[in-house]
Design a protein around this motif. Structure first.
Motif, PDB file in Angstrom:
ATOM      1  N   ASP A 154       0.815  -1.220   0.000  1.00 14.79           N
ATOM      2  CA  ASP A 154       0.000   0.000   0.000  1.00 14.79           C
ATOM      3  C   ASP A 154       0.849   1.270   0.000  1.00 14.79           C
ATOM      4  O   ASP A 154       0.346   2.352   0.319  1.00 14.79           O
TER       5      ASP A 154
ATOM      6  N   GLU B 299      -4.977   7.569   4.452  1.00 14.11           N
ATOM      7  CA  GLU B 299      -3.856   7.724   3.504  1.00 14.11           C
ATOM      8  C   GLU B 299      -2.975   8.889   3.966  1.00 14.11           C
ATOM      9  O   GLU B 299      -3.477   9.975   4.259  1.00 14.11           O
TER      10      GLU B 299
ATOM     11  N   CYS C  43       0.695  11.141   3.391  1.00  8.56           N
ATOM     12  CA  CYS C  43       1.766  11.505   2.455  1.00  8.56           C
ATOM     13  C   CYS C  43       2.899  12.192   3.205  1.00  8.56           C
ATOM     14  O   CYS C  43       2.651  13.091   4.011  1.00  8.56           O
TER      15      CYS C  43
ATOM     16  N   LYS D 209      -2.466   1.789   7.027  1.00  9.31           N
ATOM     17  CA  LYS D 209      -2.821   2.956   6.197  1.00  9.31           C
ATOM     18  C   LYS D 209      -2.019   2.954   4.901  1.00  9.31           C
ATOM     19  O   LYS D 209      -0.922   2.419   4.842  1.00  9.31           O
ATOM     20  N   ARG D 210      -2.584   3.599   3.870  1.00 16.49           N
ATOM     21  CA  ARG D 210      -1.847   3.749   2.613  1.00 16.49           C
ATOM     22  C   ARG D 210      -0.835   4.883   2.789  1.00 16.49           C
ATOM     23  O   ARG D 210      -1.044   5.810   3.586  1.00 16.49           O
TER      24      ARG D 210
END
Ligand SMILES: C[S@@+](CC[C@H](N)C(=O)[O-])C[C@H]1O[C@@H](n2cnc3c(N)ncnc32)[C@H](O)[C@@H]1O
Length: 230
Positions: free
Chosen positions: A10, A180, A182, A200-201
């Motif tokens: 992921d 998600e 970043c 989580k991604r």
């Protein structure tokens, strides 16, 4: 420009400059990042020799700060950002103007260097969690302490001067509602490892090829360990 892209479970890992890459990714629910600090690396007096990692920080330009506008509230719901003490006024002003709410939190080092910096011992680091409606901090009340305690010092293991401890990143990820995350200043992938462990991604961007390779290795190992445990 994306120079290389690797997908591991992921996690999507991108080699490139985040100032050009991040805006091309569109909306990312959560940014969680440890950007270059804006710090003075000169000086240190008689303790300078004990601060070898400071030379490395300067060599890699990790003392030059970052452009706050990379955290664009129109393109993310929430941001967790590490910063140096001296950056707090400007960064909180920026985040306060960009998001509905914010909290100042702290990583307390259980094994700080035995010396003072600006007359106080440098035994803690600040991170700011800012969010818009729908992206407020998550977790149990125990998770929602504003501080986390952990040892410092894994830079040698990953050949990077500012690797964040697993315990710190795990706690921060528990406080993130989005599924998600970043990290536009990924370094060796500490945020990504914690994100995958939490189910989580993850999307990470790193411009230094050697650190990018380390992040790929760490995140691949984390993904493999999760597969074995499943
Ligand atoms: C403070 S370090 C992050 C360390 C990370 N938290 C870890 O545990 O490994 C910041 C990282 O951002 C990277 N970096 C700096 N400017 C960048 C940019 N414009 N785009 C992508 N990466 C950048 C640096 O190479 C460095 O590895």
């Amino acid at each position: 420009m994306i120079l290389r892209e690797v997908t591991i479970g992921d996690a999507r890992l991108i080699l490139g400059d985040s100032y050009t890459v991040l805006p091309t990714l569109g909306f990312v629910p959560q940014i969680c990042t440890d950007p270059p600090y804006l710090i003075r690396t000169a000086g240190g007096g008689k303790f300078r020799a004990q601060r070898g990692h400071t030379d490395r920080i300067a060599e890699e330009g990790l003392d030059q700060g970052f452009d706050h506008s990379i955290i664009n509230p129109l393109l993310c719901g929430s941001a967790v950002v590490f910063c140096h003490n001296d950056q707090v006024p400007e960064l909180t002003t920026y985040l306060r103007g960009s998001f509905d709410r914010f909290a100042l939190c702290m990583w307390i080092k259980t094994n700080p260097m035995p010396m003072a910096n600006k007359h106080y011992q440098a035994d803690s680091e600040i991170y700011i969690h800012a969010w818009n409606r729908g992206y407020h901090p998550a977790g149990t009340l125990a998770d929602k302490k504003r501080h986390v305690m952990s040892q410092v010092g894994r830079g040698g293991q990953f050949d990077h001067p500012t690797v964040k401890p697993d315990a710190v990143m795990d706690k921060i990820i528990r406080n993130i509602a989005a599924d998600e995350i970043c990290d536009p200043f990924m370094g060796t992938g500490s945020t990504g490892v914690a994100a995958l462990k939490a189910g989580k991604r993850f999307v990470g961007i790193e411009k230094n090829e050697a650190h990018f390779e380390t992040a790929c290795r760490r995140i691949r190992a984390a993904a493999d360990a999760l597969k074995v445990a499943a």
